[in-house]
Design an enzyme around this catalytic site. Structure first.
Site, PDB file in Angstrom:
ATOM      1  N   GLY A 158      30.959 -22.496 -16.114  1.00 49.25           N
ATOM      2  CA  GLY A 158      29.931 -23.486 -15.041  1.00 49.25           C
ATOM      3  C   GLY A 158      28.389 -23.269 -14.908  1.00 49.25           C
ATOM      4  O   GLY A 158      28.756 -22.632 -14.399  1.00 49.25           O
ATOM      5  N   THR A 159      28.016 -24.451 -14.348  1.00 49.30           N
ATOM      6  CA  THR A 159      26.938 -24.386 -14.085  1.00 49.30           C
ATOM      7  C   THR A 159      26.120 -25.522 -14.327  1.00 49.30           C
ATOM      8  O   THR A 159      26.051 -26.779 -14.677  1.00 49.30           O
ATOM      9  CB  THR A 159      25.892 -23.655 -14.873  1.00 49.30           C
ATOM     10  N   THR A 160      24.864 -25.498 -13.707  1.00 45.60           N
ATOM     11  CA  THR A 160      24.493 -26.765 -13.271  1.00 45.60           C
ATOM     12  C   THR A 160      23.002 -26.692 -13.475  1.00 45.60           C
ATOM     13  O   THR A 160      22.271 -25.907 -12.384  1.00 45.60           O
ATOM     14  CB  THR A 160      24.560 -27.552 -12.745  1.00 45.60           C
ATOM     15  N   LYS A 212      19.558 -18.237 -12.938  1.00 43.28           N
ATOM     16  CA  LYS A 212      19.792 -18.965 -13.957  1.00 43.28           C
ATOM     17  C   LYS A 212      17.927 -19.597 -14.912  1.00 43.28           C
ATOM     18  O   LYS A 212      18.453 -20.527 -15.729  1.00 43.28           O
ATOM     19  CB  LYS A 212      20.211 -20.274 -13.984  1.00 43.28           C
ATOM     20  N   SER A 233      28.475 -27.714 -17.018  1.00 42.91           N
ATOM     21  CA  SER A 233      29.821 -28.604 -16.472  1.00 42.91           C
ATOM     22  C   SER A 233      29.278 -29.691 -15.352  1.00 42.91           C
ATOM     23  O   SER A 233      29.682 -30.893 -14.834  1.00 42.91           O
ATOM     24  CB  SER A 233      30.800 -27.561 -15.281  1.00 42.91           C
TER      25      SER A 233
END
Length: 334
Positions: free
Chosen positions: A94-96, A127, A244
């Site tokens: 999960g990440t943005t 990231k 996500s």
């Protein structure tokens, strides 16, 4: 060169049978590629020509010359060399991450939480990774896979720059990365990179460089956003959000993104999009990293804790509620 010896580079030209007309840029230039960290890409063959210029890059090791769909698995495939181990719990990713183009350049933003299922593995990861002075990449997927392929990409771009005395274009970089990732399609490799950069120069049809003071406007110059994932897919656009939390980020970006945004408005919009995503997505959170890419190169904003944004949002809501109450009271008294 010593760098070539360290990287195990072979100066033998090769030519893949799969892509007889493949080149990494529209210009007809000579290109070498290293052996991808010894991932089994060892066997080299003699190069052919394309438009009279030799193309040089590596070829996958294949056991025989049978048709591609009948060939056995490649020697470095996970089925041959790895043992499946049952994990104690599923490691859901999960990440943005997001990036968009506006009149002032390219904005790239991402949260800093690394998650492993329901666990927060690390609250302060990076990231967004600079590749060179005019290119950064946002990463989502498996942390180890993303770090490895970012290093491979940075190495290949640096070697290209040393050989040709110029940086590979953003489109050429995306094509190179897509070509390197495609053999791993169908494996457990999980990499999704968004290339956010600015092309300063472009080559003409003869491979010569155009000068900076040229008055001709080239479509190859300016800001570029290209998304590349681990199955080899390559997409170019003006706005991307991956991870996500991307549905929540898209909701904010679609409502506030305009070409005429100022730099501060664009930074505020990106911060707001990441904040809203982390507020609703449990796999994203902690802090936000922001990069701004222009013709002068990339610049990084100071990392900001999203808790501060949360408290500012609470104050804005309280202020809005108070104004509504005063307006309702004034209408009632009138």
């Amino acid at each position: 060169m010593a760098l070539e010896d360290i990287c195990s580079f072979r100066d033998t030209p090769v030519y893949p049978k799969w892509f007889p007309d493949f080149d990494f840029e529209d210009t007809a230039t000579c290109f070498h590629m290293t052996d991808l960290c010894n991932f089994g890409l060892r066997r080299l063959v003699k190069s052919g020509t394309n438009r009279g210029i030799q193309l040089q890059f590596s070829k996958l090791t294949l056991p025989n010359s049978a048709p591609f769909h009948r060939r056995p698995p490649m020697p470095y495939s996970p089925a041959n060399n790895s043992v499946t181990v049952r994990r104690p719990f599923p490691l859901s990713h999960g990440t943005t991450t997001l990036a968009f183009i506006f009149q002032g350049g390219v904005i790239a933003a991402a949260d800093t939480r690394a998650s492993a299922g329901g666990l927060v593995a690390c609250p302060a990861v990076h990231k967004i990774t600079p590749i060179h002075s005019h290119l950064v990449v946002t990463s989502s997927g498996s942390g180890a896979d993303c770090m490895l392929w970012e290093r491979i990409l940075a190495r290949e771009i640096r070697l290209y720059q040393l050989r040709h005395r110029r940086c590979l274009s953003i489109s050429g970089t995306a094509k190179l990365l897509s070509f390197m990732l495609h053999p791993f399609k169908g494996t457990e490799l999980c990499v999704a990179l968004t290339l956010c950069g600015w092309d300063k120069e472009a080559g003409n049809a003869d491979g010569a460089m155009r000068s900076e003071d040229s008055h001709s406007v080239s479509p190859n110059r300016g800001p570029k956003l290209i998304y590349v994932c681990s199955d080899g897919a390559r997409l170019q656009g003006d706005i991307f959000s991956v991870g996500s939390g991307s549905p929540y980020a898209y909701g904010v970006l679609d409502g506030g993104l305009r070409w005429s945004l100022s730099e501060e408005e664009a930074v505020s919009l990106a911060r707001e999009a990441v904040f809203r995503a982390t507020h609703r997505d449990a796999y994203s959170g902690n802090s936000v990293d922001l990069f701004h890419i222009t013709a002068q190169g990339w610049s990084q904003r100071k990392r900001e804790d999203l808790r501060e944004e949360y408290y500012r949002d609470m104050k804005r809501r309280e202020k809005t509620v108070e104004e509504r109450r005063r307006g309702t009271a004034s209408q009632g008294s009138g």
